[in-house]
Write a protein that holds these residues in place. Structure first.
Motif, PDB file in Angstrom:
ATOM      1  N   SER A   1       0.805  -1.210   0.000  1.00  0.00           N
ATOM      2  CA  SER A   1       0.000   0.000   0.000  1.00  0.00           C
ATOM      3  C   SER A   1       0.850   1.277   0.000  1.00  0.00           C
ATOM      4  O   SER A   1       0.741   2.097  -0.902  1.00  0.00           O
ATOM      5  CB  SER A   1      -0.937  -0.005   1.207  1.00  0.00           C
ATOM      6  N   CYS A   2       1.726   1.424   0.994  1.00  0.00           N
ATOM      7  CA  CYS A   2       2.513   2.657   1.103  1.00  0.00           C
ATOM      8  C   CYS A   2       3.851   2.565   0.382  1.00  0.00           C
ATOM      9  O   CYS A   2       4.552   3.561   0.240  1.00  0.00           O
ATOM     10  CB  CYS A   2       2.711   3.039   2.563  1.00  0.00           C
TER      11      CYS A   2
ATOM     12  N   GLU B   1       6.660   1.394   1.324  1.00  0.00           N
ATOM     13  CA  GLU B   1       7.821   1.629   2.176  1.00  0.00           C
ATOM     14  C   GLU B   1       8.404   0.299   2.631  1.00  0.00           C
ATOM     15  O   GLU B   1       7.676  -0.657   2.883  1.00  0.00           O
ATOM     16  CB  GLU B   1       7.429   2.444   3.412  1.00  0.00           C
TER      17      GLU B   1
ATOM     18  N   LYS C   1      -5.860   3.175   2.299  1.00  0.00           N
ATOM     19  CA  LYS C   1      -5.402   3.163   0.915  1.00  0.00           C
ATOM     20  C   LYS C   1      -5.444   1.752   0.333  1.00  0.00           C
ATOM     21  O   LYS C   1      -5.772   1.558  -0.835  1.00  0.00           O
ATOM     22  CB  LYS C   1      -3.974   3.716   0.843  1.00  0.00           C
TER      23      LYS C   1
ATOM     24  N   ASP D   1      -3.523   5.099   7.686  1.00  0.00           N
ATOM     25  CA  ASP D   1      -3.665   5.626   6.325  1.00  0.00           C
ATOM     26  C   ASP D   1      -3.381   4.543   5.293  1.00  0.00           C
ATOM     27  O   ASP D   1      -4.002   4.487   4.240  1.00  0.00           O
ATOM     28  CB  ASP D   1      -2.720   6.809   6.093  1.00  0.00           C
ATOM     29  N   CYS D   2      -2.442   3.683   5.626  1.00  0.00           N
ATOM     30  CA  CYS D   2      -2.059   2.601   4.717  1.00  0.00           C
ATOM     31  C   CYS D   2      -3.221   1.622   4.544  1.00  0.00           C
ATOM     32  O   CYS D   2      -3.496   1.166   3.432  1.00  0.00           O
ATOM     33  CB  CYS D   2      -0.846   1.896   5.287  1.00  0.00           C
TER      34      CYS D   2
ATOM     35  N   ASP E   1      -0.238   0.802   9.434  1.00  0.00           N
ATOM     36  CA  ASP E   1      -0.569   2.220   9.543  1.00  0.00           C
ATOM     37  C   ASP E   1      -2.011   2.472   9.122  1.00  0.00           C
ATOM     38  O   ASP E   1      -2.498   1.880   8.162  1.00  0.00           O
ATOM     39  CB  ASP E   1       0.368   3.062   8.663  1.00  0.00           C
TER      40      ASP E   1
END
Length: 94
Positions: A13-14, A16, A58, A54-55, A52
């Motif tokens: 998703s992010c 990272e 998303k 937000d992750c 996370d």
């Protein structure tokens, strides 16, 4: 003595790189079934998700697991991922 390497994986998703042990693995097996792999050892193609907030939003909104596996992923899998992380405390312990 050299330091031990920390295994890193990329969150779908992010995008990272994070410690593998802090992430949740979702796997698509040879039969094409997609499920959450809490052990991290199930056979098949794996995709990692960090916890996370937000992750996770998303992940569901962008249908990131569908893209990672190249097939439709049932809504129950997204719900199971969210439930897994909502059951953890701040320290990441269940």
């Amino acid at each position: 003595m050299p330091d031990k390497k920390i295994p890193l994986r990329m969150c779908v998703s992010c995008r990272e790189m994070k410690d593998k042990r802090d992430m949740l693995r979702v796997v698509k097996n040879a039969e094409g079934e997609v499920h959450v792999d809490t052990s991290g050892k199930a056979h098949g193609r794996g995709a990692y998700v960090c916890g996370d907030g937000d992750c996770l939003k998303k992940l569901r909104k962008g249908r990131m697991l569908n893209k990672a596996f190249g097939c439709p992923v049932d809504e129950s899998v997204y719900l199971e991922v969210e439930n897994y992380f909502s059951g953890k405390d701040k320290d990441g312990e269940k």
